[in-house]
Design a protein around this motif. Structure first.
Motif, short mmCIF file in Angstrom:
data_model
loop_
_atom_site.label_atom_id
_atom_site.label_comp_id
_atom_site.label_asym_id
_atom_site.label_seq_id
_atom_site.Cartn_x
_atom_site.Cartn_y
_atom_site.Cartn_z
N PHE A 92 39.25 85.82 13.70
CA PHE A 92 39.35 87.10 13.00
C PHE A 92 38.48 87.08 11.76
N VAL A 93 37.76 88.19 11.54
CA VAL A 93 36.93 88.37 10.36
C VAL A 93 37.29 89.71 9.74
N GLY A 94 37.65 89.72 8.46
CA GLY A 94 38.04 90.97 7.81
C GLY A 94 37.34 91.15 6.48
N LEU A 95 36.81 92.34 6.25
CA LEU A 95 36.09 92.66 5.02
C LEU A 95 36.93 93.60 4.16
N SER A 96 37.11 93.25 2.90
CA SER A 96 37.82 94.09 1.93
C SER A 96 39.23 94.40 2.41
N VAL A 97 39.57 95.67 2.68
CA VAL A 97 40.93 95.95 3.14
C VAL A 97 41.18 95.31 4.51
N GLY A 98 40.12 95.11 5.30
CA GLY A 98 40.28 94.36 6.54
C GLY A 98 40.74 92.95 6.27
N GLY A 99 40.22 92.35 5.21
CA GLY A 99 40.68 91.01 4.80
C GLY A 99 42.09 91.02 4.27
N MET A 100 42.48 92.10 3.60
CA MET A 100 43.86 92.23 3.12
C MET A 100 44.83 92.29 4.30
N ILE A 101 44.47 93.09 5.31
CA ILE A 101 45.31 93.17 6.50
C ILE A 101 45.47 91.79 7.13
N LEU A 102 44.38 91.05 7.22
CA LEU A 102 44.43 89.74 7.88
C LEU A 102 45.21 88.71 7.08
N GLN A 103 45.28 88.85 5.77
CA GLN A 103 46.10 87.92 4.99
C GLN A 103 47.56 87.99 5.43
N HIS A 104 48.05 89.20 5.64
CA HIS A 104 49.42 89.38 6.11
C HIS A 104 49.54 89.00 7.59
N PHE A 105 48.58 89.44 8.39
CA PHE A 105 48.63 89.21 9.83
C PHE A 105 48.61 87.72 10.15
N ALA A 106 47.75 86.96 9.48
CA ALA A 106 47.66 85.52 9.76
C ALA A 106 48.93 84.79 9.38
N ALA A 107 49.60 85.24 8.34
CA ALA A 107 50.87 84.62 7.94
C ALA A 107 51.98 84.98 8.91
N GLU A 108 51.95 86.22 9.43
CA GLU A 108 53.02 86.69 10.32
C GLU A 108 52.84 86.26 11.77
N GLU A 109 51.58 86.13 12.21
CA GLU A 109 51.29 85.86 13.62
C GLU A 109 50.37 84.64 13.76
N PRO A 110 50.82 83.48 13.32
CA PRO A 110 49.93 82.32 13.29
C PRO A 110 49.40 81.91 14.66
N GLU A 111 50.18 82.15 15.70
CA GLU A 111 49.77 81.73 17.04
C GLU A 111 48.59 82.55 17.57
N LEU A 112 48.36 83.72 17.00
CA LEU A 112 47.27 84.58 17.46
C LEU A 112 45.95 84.30 16.76
N VAL A 113 45.98 83.58 15.66
CA VAL A 113 44.80 83.43 14.80
C VAL A 113 44.19 82.04 14.98
N ARG A 114 43.10 81.98 15.72
CA ARG A 114 42.38 80.72 15.92
C ARG A 114 41.66 80.30 14.66
N SER A 115 41.05 81.26 13.99
CA SER A 115 40.45 81.03 12.67
C SER A 115 40.45 82.35 11.92
N LEU A 116 40.29 82.25 10.61
CA LEU A 116 40.41 83.41 9.73
C LEU A 116 39.24 83.41 8.75
N THR A 117 38.53 84.52 8.68
CA THR A 117 37.47 84.69 7.68
C THR A 117 37.78 85.93 6.85
N ILE A 118 37.92 85.74 5.55
CA ILE A 118 38.24 86.81 4.62
C ILE A 118 37.03 87.03 3.73
N MET A 119 36.53 88.27 3.71
CA MET A 119 35.31 88.58 2.99
C MET A 119 35.56 89.66 1.94
#
Length: 272
Positions: A92-119
């Motif tokens: 997952f790669v998220g920019l700005s508010v996309g990165g904000m969404i992924l901060q919550h998503f990665a904490a809530e759904e760890p099994e779905l996130v192979r890697s996380l990029t926050i920009m």
């Protein structure tokens, strides 16, 4: 580019994709839409399945109900990933508010996130500053309610958040991507940003994480990226030169190189 970009619309979400291999899902900023990832699609599709959604209220994606909050957005993302795309995990790669969404998503759904990029993102609205959420949201929401067109709003925002070295061509492309937003999407993202606080979630993220920020990003500065990287165990921090808040468009060569090295390090991540 490996194959043509395919635009799909199933259920409430519209997205585009191209390429084959391990999936990378790109989540755009308020100042963007699914079309804001052209340099990344061109670079990564020979080796990855690149997918970029129009988040709810942008492009052809259906809006969420009035008053929707982060929980509704992360639920929509989970449904898109698992039900619409049928994936069990992805990068997952998220920019700005996309990165904000992924901060919550990665904490809530760890099994779905192979890697996380926050920009170019923030761990919490107004970190270290004195602007209240209301001071941020009220002028924007009033402006939108008074009838400012999405195109005019996009023009003003893009020119305000890009760095001093950003070319007119990139600015025009970014305006075009953001102008695909619906009014409801701009209202939603304004509220998501103003109410954002992932400080308690970041410590629960276990996916390999890359944090990138434009050196000239005045909206979510380097100090914000440093806080995110410090709080997520083992996170890698990279500062992108000659870039403001839209680093993926302003300096795509540097962003793509850093992201490619990070993804290559995730050996065995060819998940479909």
């Amino acid at each position: 580019m490996q194959g043509d970009i395919i635009v799909e619309e199933k259920g409430p979400i519209c997205w585009q994709e191209a390429g084959v291999g391990a999936p990378i899902l790109f989540l755009h900023a308020m100042a963007g839409s699914r079309t804001a990832w052209v340099p990344q699609f061109e670079y990564f599709t020979p080796h990855y399945r690149c997918i970029a959604w129009d988040m709810p209220g942008f492009g052809l994606s259906a809006a969420l109900p009035d008053g929707a909050q982060m929980a509704e957005v992360t639920s929509s993302l989970k449904g898109f990933v698992t039900q619409t795309l049928g994936l069990t995990s992805a990068h997952f790669v998220g920019l700005s508010v996309g990165g904000m969404i992924l901060q919550h998503f990665a904490a809530e759904e760890p099994e779905l996130v192979r890697s996380l990029t926050i920009m170019d993102s923030s761990p919490k609205f107004g970190l270290g500053g004195d602007m209240s959420p209301e001071d941020f949201m009220q002028p924007i929401l009033s402006d939108l309610a008074d009838g400012t067109s999405v195109r005019a709003f996009s023009d003003t925002m893009i020119k305000a958040i890009t760095g001093p070295s950003c070319s007119p061509q990139v600015i025009d492309a970014a305006i075009g991507a953001m102008a695909r937003a619906q009014l409801s999407g701009l209202v939603l993202t304004t509220q998501l940003i103003g109410n954002h606080d992932a400080m308690s979630a970041l410590g629960h993220i276990r996916a390999p994480t890359l944090v990138m920020v434009g050196a000239d990003d005045a909206d979510t500065p380097v100090s914000y990226a440093e806080e995110i990287a410090k709080t997520i165990k083992g996170a890698q921090l990279e500062i992108i030169p000659d870039a403001g808040h839209l680093s993926n468009l302003e300096n795509p060569e540097a962003v793509n190189a850093v992201l490619a090295n990070f993804l290559a390090a995730q050996a065995g991540g060819m998940c479909r």
